[in-house]
Design an enzyme around this catalytic site. Structure first.
Site, mmCIF file in Angstrom:
data_model
loop_
_atom_site.group_PDB
_atom_site.id
_atom_site.type_symbol
_atom_site.label_atom_id
_atom_site.label_comp_id
_atom_site.label_asym_id
_atom_site.label_seq_id
_atom_site.Cartn_x
_atom_site.Cartn_y
_atom_site.Cartn_z
ATOM 1 N N LYS A 10 -3.774 -18.427 -12.827
ATOM 2 C CA LYS A 10 -2.576 -17.640 -13.134
ATOM 3 C C LYS A 10 -1.756 -17.473 -11.869
ATOM 4 C CE LYS A 10 -3.672 -13.771 -10.775
ATOM 5 N NZ LYS A 10 -2.909 -13.294 -9.606
ATOM 6 N N ASP A 136 -8.543 -8.727 -13.383
ATOM 7 C CA ASP A 136 -7.781 -9.855 -13.941
ATOM 8 C C ASP A 136 -8.477 -10.536 -15.116
ATOM 9 O OD1 ASP A 136 -5.673 -9.603 -12.182
ATOM 10 O OD2 ASP A 136 -6.422 -11.096 -10.765
#
Length: 289
Positions: A10, A136
């Site tokens: 990401k 995350d």
């Protein structure tokens, strides 16, 4: 029985830190989106009741420090799974790079073992478990593009940004996220306009997205590691449409629309930075394995 699972990286298009919380974490508001740079995991069921981590990358721990190990252990404990698993991690995402490689490996392990062990958990349930492993991991369970709040575990999905090239450059250093946050003074940094970024993503305005990127942690990491700031300046000089550090760094990414410019920037960066990648933005959610 074995299963192959992808674990995409990401980037943060916008990252703001609002305050230090009573529990020691920081309250954040950020926009994350997945890119087409992914680790690959092979999950193989073992009859013996143990977890085995295999990787050719010497920076990947093979014990309980590994987030994929923690994900497997959590599922085994929570659902009384008596079988074991061998997890082979083929790394493509650089380690300690601000790209959520370890978190994505954990999320892929949760998704894969959910199928392998026939647990029948929903994506939301897996994301809830992921929040117990790391901030995350919840986002990485879903993938796609999302607003993350709280300590990063509260996820609101939004539409994908317009497709473009993402050029990544990582210097030969690791950055400690904990150390960056320790050195952050929330009242003394420039805060990005996250709401503006959300508006531009929802309306699909590439130029607006490029003008709205921001990361409150940049100033801290740049002070600690000036070479990261140098990479950002070089990428700007080579003509990227927008340039930003991802997460706590040290990876810097540039957004580029045109193929020809992408090749020019990629080749220019390869001249002084070993780890350079040119990938596409994904931005769409993962299908549950």
């Amino acid at each position: 029985m074995k299963l192959l699972v992808k674990a995409p990286a990401k980037i943060n298009l916008s990252l703001d830190v609002l305050r230090k919380r009573e529990d020691g974490y920081h309250e954040v508001k950020m926009i994350m989106t997945t890119i087409d740079l992914a680790d690959r995991l092979e999950l193989k069921e073992l009859e013996e009741d143990r977890i085995e981590i295999l990787s050719h990358n010497r920076y990947v721990p093979d014990d309980q420090r590994n987030l994929a190990y923690q994900a497997a252990y959590l599922l085994k404990e929570r659902f009384q799974v008596k079988k074991g698993v061998s997890i082979t991690i083929e790394k493509a995402i650089p380690v300690a790079a601000g790209l959520a490689g370890g978190s994505s490996d954990a999320a892929a392990t949760l998704r894969g073992l959910n199928k392998l062990w026939k647990l029948g958990l929903t994506a939301d349930e897996l994301a809830g478990l992921g929040a117990e492993i790391g901030s995350d991991v919840s986002f990485c369970v879903y993938g796609g593009t999302a607003i993350a709040t709280g300590r990063g575990e509260k996820i609101e999905h939004i539409s994908a940004p317009p497709p473009c090239w993402v050029i990544l450059a990582k210097p030969q250093i690791g950055v400690s996220t904990a150390e960056v946050y320790r050195n952050l003074r929330v009242d003394a940094v420039t805060h990005p306009n996250v709401e503006e970024m959300i508006r531009y993503i929802k309306s699909g305005e590439y130029e607006g997205i490029c003008n709205s990127v921001g990361n409150v942690l940049e100033e801290v990491t740049f002070r600690m590691h000036p070479e990261v700031a140098h990479i950002k300046e070089q990428m700007k000089r080579f003509g990227a449409d927008a340039v930003l550090m991802s997460g706590s760094g040290p990876t810097v990414f540039g957004l580029v629309h045109h193929d020809s410019r992408m090749h020019r920037i990629y080749n220019g960066l390869k001249g002084f930075c070993d780890q350079v990648y040119a990938v596409r933005m994904l931005g769409e959610r993962e299908k549950l394995e």
